[in-house]
Design an enzyme around this catalytic site. Structure first.
Site, PDB file in Angstrom:
ATOM      1  N   THR A  97       0.865  -1.182   0.000  1.00 15.70           N
ATOM      2  CA  THR A  97       0.000   0.000   0.000  1.00 15.70           C
ATOM      3  C   THR A  97       0.899   1.229   0.000  1.00 15.70           C
ATOM      4  O   THR A  97       1.594   1.511   0.983  1.00 15.70           O
ATOM      5  CB  THR A  97      -0.916   0.020   1.238  1.00 15.70           C
ATOM      6  OG1 THR A  97      -1.777  -1.125   1.200  1.00 15.70           O
ATOM      7  CG2 THR A  97      -1.776   1.277   1.259  1.00 15.70           C
ATOM      8  N   LYS A 172      -7.595   1.226  -2.719  1.00 11.70           N
ATOM      9  CA  LYS A 172      -7.176   0.871  -1.357  1.00 11.70           C
ATOM     10  C   LYS A 172      -7.379   2.057  -0.410  1.00 11.70           C
ATOM     11  O   LYS A 172      -7.738   1.876   0.766  1.00 11.70           O
ATOM     12  CB  LYS A 172      -5.715   0.432  -1.347  1.00 11.70           C
ATOM     13  CG  LYS A 172      -5.175   0.037   0.037  1.00 11.70           C
ATOM     14  CD  LYS A 172      -5.925  -1.141   0.636  1.00 11.70           C
ATOM     15  CE  LYS A 172      -5.416  -1.488   2.039  1.00 11.70           C
ATOM     16  NZ  LYS A 172      -4.078  -2.116   2.033  1.00 11.70           N
ATOM     17  N   LYS A 240       0.074   5.285   8.513  1.00  9.96           N
ATOM     18  CA  LYS A 240       0.794   5.462   7.245  1.00  9.96           C
ATOM     19  C   LYS A 240      -0.194   5.536   6.090  1.00  9.96           C
ATOM     20  O   LYS A 240      -0.125   6.426   5.239  1.00  9.96           O
ATOM     21  CB  LYS A 240       1.780   4.311   7.047  1.00  9.96           C
ATOM     22  CG  LYS A 240       2.655   4.420   5.796  1.00  9.96           C
ATOM     23  CD  LYS A 240       2.102   3.661   4.606  1.00  9.96           C
ATOM     24  CE  LYS A 240       2.169   2.162   4.805  1.00  9.96           C
ATOM     25  NZ  LYS A 240       1.769   1.414   3.574  1.00  9.96           N
TER      26      LYS A 240
END
Length: 290
Positions: A97, A172, A240
């Site tokens: 990701t 995502k 993150k």
């Protein structure tokens, strides 16, 4: 049998690479900590390499699942990077990701080297990786995606192309935005039940089949009630990911007020020492405020 390389053997990559071997593929792995790559090879009967380039040499598909943008660049680029070892026509599949910006950057670098690049971040957590039932959201050229689809189905229950390069990463981001709001709502609801003197398990037994029900409710309510957060996706990694979401939203002129607020709530969890707790630990913050 297809020759594959897998770069990055964290809680997701380790079992994902194992599924490739279980499906009969020839797999060489690389991990920054070489002892982990050796352990994987001993456990699964595959091979391990000391650099991404060595792992990628001769591979038809090279998969990566590392930490962040810089980690991804480090295994793709440079003299020891995967691109230096990949043959023309091979396909790089990135399960990390990361930002859509680095995805497009590496897509261009790969294309210049005669290599295809598919961004394919995953959702489903450690359990999904171990059980081979991940959701894989993909971006990239249609032909490259179709070639890689069967390989990704070794560990993905749902594998789908959403558009051109970067579309997988953008999808995502949608996933993480939705999860953040859902977990905060679940945390508030369960905390409210606790303070009202209700039994969380009995409450969830009644409401989980209705409109309030969710995967998080079904799979996390008991551990949340037990104050147990040692499984699933860590708060450090969620922050993150939410940082990527907020940065991209700012670039696109999109307002994400709830996501920004929950990101700060996760920061509070980190201050409680919960950086490695799973994301359902938002309820821990509420208990700490009592």
């Amino acid at each position: 049998m297809t020759k594959c390389a897998f770069l990055g053997l964290g809680v997701m990559g380790y079992p994902m690479a194992g599924h490739l071997v279980a499906q009969g593929h020839d797999v060489t792995v690389y991990n920054r900590t070489a002892t982990k790559a050796q352990a994987w090879a001993n456990a699964h009967g595959g091979k391990w390499a000391v650099t991404p380039r060595e792992a990628a040499e001769g591979a038809d598909f090279v998969m990566a699942c590392v930490g962040n943008d810089d980690d991804l660049r480090s295994v793709v680029l440079g003299a020891d990077g995967a691109l230096a070892g990949m043959r023309e026509g091979a396909i790089f599949v990135d399960h990390t990701t990361v930002s859509a910006a680095v995805t497009r950057e590496l897509y261009d670098q790969a294309k210049a080297a005669g290599v295809s690049f598919v961004d394919a971040p995953v959702s489903g957590g450690q359990a999904g990786a171990e059980n081979g039932v991940l959701s894989v959201m993909c971006g990239g050229d249609p032909d490259a995606y179709l070639s890689a689809e069967t390989i990704m189905q070794c560990y993905g229950r749902t594998v789908k192309r959403l558009g051109d390069s970067g579309a997988g990463q953008l999808t995502k981001m949608v996933n993480q935005i939705c999860i953040a709001g859902l977990v905060q709502g679940l945390s508030e609801g369960l905390h409210f039940a606790e303070k009202a003197g209700l039994d969380i398990r009995e409450v969830v037994d009644v409401i989980q089949g209705g409109a309030a029900g969710s995967w998080q409710m079904v799979n996390r309510h008991q551990t949340m009630a037990d104050d147990h957060f040692d499984h699933g996706f860590a708060v450090d990694w969620m922050r993150k990911d939410l940082g990527i979401c907020l940065e991209t939203a700012n670039e696109n002129g999109v307002s994400l007020p709830t996501t920004a607020l929950i990101d700060q709530f996760y920061k509070d969890v980190q201050k409680l020492g919960g950086g490695r707790w799973d994301t359902s630990s938002l309820i821990k913050r509420l208990r700490a405020l009592d």
